[in-house]
Design an enzyme around this catalytic site. Structure first.
Site, PDB file in Angstrom:
ATOM      1  N   GLY A   3       2.591  -7.936   5.014  1.00 38.36           N
ATOM      2  CA  GLY A   3       2.924  -9.363   5.055  1.00 38.36           C
ATOM      3  C   GLY A   3       1.748 -10.307   4.977  1.00 38.36           C
ATOM      4  O   GLY A   3       1.893 -11.497   5.237  1.00 38.36           O
ATOM      5  N   LEU A   4       0.565  -9.780   4.599  1.00 33.74           N
ATOM      6  CA  LEU A   4      -0.611 -10.656   4.547  1.00 33.74           C
ATOM      7  C   LEU A   4      -0.927 -11.124   3.126  1.00 33.74           C
ATOM      8  O   LEU A   4      -2.011 -11.639   2.849  1.00 33.74           O
ATOM      9  CB  LEU A   4      -1.827  -9.964   5.177  1.00 33.74           C
ATOM     10  CG  LEU A   4      -1.655  -9.589   6.651  1.00 33.74           C
ATOM     11  CD1 LEU A   4      -2.918  -8.935   7.192  1.00 33.74           C
ATOM     12  CD2 LEU A   4      -1.303 -10.814   7.502  1.00 33.74           C
ATOM     13  N   GLY A   5       0.011 -10.923   2.222  1.00 33.48           N
ATOM     14  CA  GLY A   5      -0.129 -11.491   0.877  1.00 33.48           C
ATOM     15  C   GLY A   5      -1.091 -10.739  -0.024  1.00 33.48           C
ATOM     16  O   GLY A   5      -1.700 -11.337  -0.922  1.00 33.48           O
ATOM     17  N   PRO A  49      -5.190  -5.602   4.147  1.00 34.28           N
ATOM     18  CA  PRO A  49      -4.276  -4.463   4.250  1.00 34.28           C
ATOM     19  C   PRO A  49      -2.998  -4.764   3.465  1.00 34.28           C
ATOM     20  O   PRO A  49      -2.532  -5.902   3.495  1.00 34.28           O
ATOM     21  CB  PRO A  49      -3.977  -4.362   5.746  1.00 34.28           C
ATOM     22  CG  PRO A  49      -4.778  -5.406   6.430  1.00 34.28           C
ATOM     23  CD  PRO A  49      -5.439  -6.272   5.427  1.00 34.28           C
ATOM     24  N   ASP A  89       3.538 -17.448  -1.296  1.00 30.94           N
ATOM     25  CA  ASP A  89       2.339 -16.614  -1.128  1.00 30.94           C
ATOM     26  C   ASP A  89       1.303 -16.912  -2.218  1.00 30.94           C
ATOM     27  O   ASP A  89       0.101 -16.973  -1.953  1.00 30.94           O
ATOM     28  CB  ASP A  89       2.705 -15.120  -1.193  1.00 30.94           C
ATOM     29  CG  ASP A  89       3.483 -14.663   0.037  1.00 30.94           C
ATOM     30  OD1 ASP A  89       3.935 -15.530   0.813  1.00 30.94           O
ATOM     31  OD2 ASP A  89       3.639 -13.439   0.213  1.00 30.94           O
ATOM     32  N   GLY A 103       1.081  -4.359   2.231  1.00 32.41           N
ATOM     33  CA  GLY A 103       2.409  -3.965   2.724  1.00 32.41           C
ATOM     34  C   GLY A 103       2.705  -4.401   4.136  1.00 32.41           C
ATOM     35  O   GLY A 103       3.662  -3.924   4.752  1.00 32.41           O
ATOM     36  N   SER A 121      -0.422  -8.615  -2.341  1.00 36.15           N
ATOM     37  CA  SER A 121       0.069  -8.586  -3.716  1.00 36.15           C
ATOM     38  C   SER A 121      -0.221  -9.928  -4.419  1.00 36.15           C
ATOM     39  O   SER A 121      -0.705  -9.961  -5.558  1.00 36.15           O
ATOM     40  CB  SER A 121       1.566  -8.272  -3.683  1.00 36.15           C
ATOM     41  OG  SER A 121       2.147  -8.538  -4.901  1.00 36.15           O
TER      42      SER A 121
HETATM   43  C1  MEV Z   1       6.884 -13.207   2.240  1.00 39.28           C
HETATM   44  O1  MEV Z   1       5.491 -13.296   2.477  1.00 39.28           O
HETATM   45  C2  MEV Z   1       7.571 -14.465   2.640  1.00 39.28           C
HETATM   46  C3  MEV Z   1       9.087 -14.497   2.446  1.00 39.28           C
HETATM   47  O2  MEV Z   1       9.518 -15.771   2.916  1.00 39.28           O
HETATM   48  C4  MEV Z   1       9.511 -14.286   1.029  1.00 39.28           C
HETATM   49  C5  MEV Z   1       9.160 -15.440   0.095  1.00 39.28           C
HETATM   50  O3  MEV Z   1       8.819 -16.534   0.541  1.00 39.28           O
HETATM   51  O4  MEV Z   1       9.246 -15.237  -1.122  1.00 39.28           O
HETATM   52  C6  MEV Z   1       9.762 -13.441   3.332  1.00 39.28           C
END
Ligand code: MEV
Length: 323
Positions: free
Chosen positions: A110-112, A106, A156, A108, A114
């Site tokens: 936070g699971l990377g 999924p 990431d 947007g 992109s």
């Molecule tokens: C994003 O997945 C993680 C953050 O720490 C940003 C980054 O490490 O570049 C929020």
């Protein structure tokens, strides 16, 4: 030219400890998880870069007429286009490329997704002309990621490329961690998409406002990472869970949690999780919970689903980029 079609795939990630603080040099602990993005690259006879993604977006660019885009700007595909262009430019070939992305991740939350898209796209396109090492792929993916999130720590892309569980910091780079016990993770979604760049910016403003001693919080986050590393090595799941919950207190303190994320954390803990926290940038996004066993994980996931949120059980992916 070795072949006219190549496939590569890269996994999603969770940040177990240290998100946001990692941008300012503190360590983070990350795990790759068993959801992947697969990129299929084909050479085109013309000079176009055509990108199609199964999340319903597509874009077409001309290589020679730089800046010319045949479709409207697309925030999701822009870094991927940049990534593909970088590889083509490095190859010295004038041909274009067609790239199809299929993702189980999924986006947007936070699971990377992109990072996994950039890493798999770069590897698939690179395989059309050459076969660079994983490090080469990772470095280019980070450069492309920085188009949308200029202060990216690079964490990431590292975890998506190399897989497993790792400790990462900007100065030292990454170090794979041996795991004494399998980690059973439950990932649940608040359903609220975020922009990582916006949240990193929010933390920067918070840090500069100087209301709380940010460097003291970063120091505590580093200490939590150090203890977590030991717990991962020794397989002490109870400690690991407690440390996740401690890390969440810091994340809440810097303003990146969310009412719905707190609700998911509470649900996970009531359902028997050993610890829970947001993962990644926050501001909504996803929550991870550590379960004692696969069976406990299934119970936590189903309680969360019954409360109306999407949730999945995740295992650690040890392969990283596959091509
Ligand atoms: C994003 O997945 C993680 C953050 O720490 C940003 C980054 O490490 O570049 C929020």
């Amino acid at each position: 030219m070795k072949s006219i079609k190549h496939v590569a795939s890269a996994p999603a990630k969770v940040i177990l400890f240290g998100e946001h603080f990692v941008v300012y040099g503190a360590p983070a602990i990350l795990a790759a998880i068993n959801r992947r993005t697969t990129a299929t690259a084909r050479i085109r006879a013309d000079d176009k870069i055509v990108i199609r993604s199964d999340i319903g977006t597509s874009a077409e660019y001309s290589r020679t007429n730089v800046g010319k885009r045949d479709t409207t700007p697309n925030e999701i595909l822009e870094p991927i286009h940049d990534a593909v262009k970088r590889v083509l430019d490095a190859s010295d070939k004038s041909s274009g490329v067609e790239l199809d992305l299929q993702s189980e991740i999924p986006y947007g939350i936070g699971l990377g997704s992109s990072a996994a898209s950039c890493v798999s796209a770069i590897a698939a396109v690179d395989s059309l002309f050459a076969s660079h090492q994983k490090k080469w792929v990772c470095e280019r993916a980070i450069e492309s990621e920085r188009m949308i999130h200029k202060n990216s720590s690079g964490a990431d892309c590292y975890i998506s490329t190399f897989g497993g569980i790792m400790r990462y910091s900007k100065d030292v780079g990454y170090k794979g961690l041996e795991v004494a016990r399998n980690l059973n993770l439950v990932v649940s979604s608040t359903g609220i998409r975020h922009s990582t760049g916006d949240l990193v910016e929010r933390v920067r403003t918070f840090r500069e406002a100087g209301l709380l001693n940010f460097s003291e919080l970063a120091k505590q986050a580093s200490e939590i990472c150090g203890k977590a590393e030991q717990s991962i090595r020794s397989g002490n799941l109870d400690n690991l869970g407690r440390l996740m919950t401690e890390n969440q207190v810091l994340l809440k303190g810097i303003g990146v949690s969310h009412r719905k994320a707190e609700e998911l954390i509470e649900l996970s803990m009531k359902a028997g999780a050993l610890g829970a926290k947001i993962t990644g940038a926050g501001g909504g996004g996803a929550v991870i919970a550590l379960a004692r066993s696969r069976g406990d994980g299934a119970r936590i996931a189903s309680l969360i689903s019954n409360a109306g949120y999407e949730s999945l059980q995740a295992q650690v992916d040890h392969k990283g980029l596959i091509r």
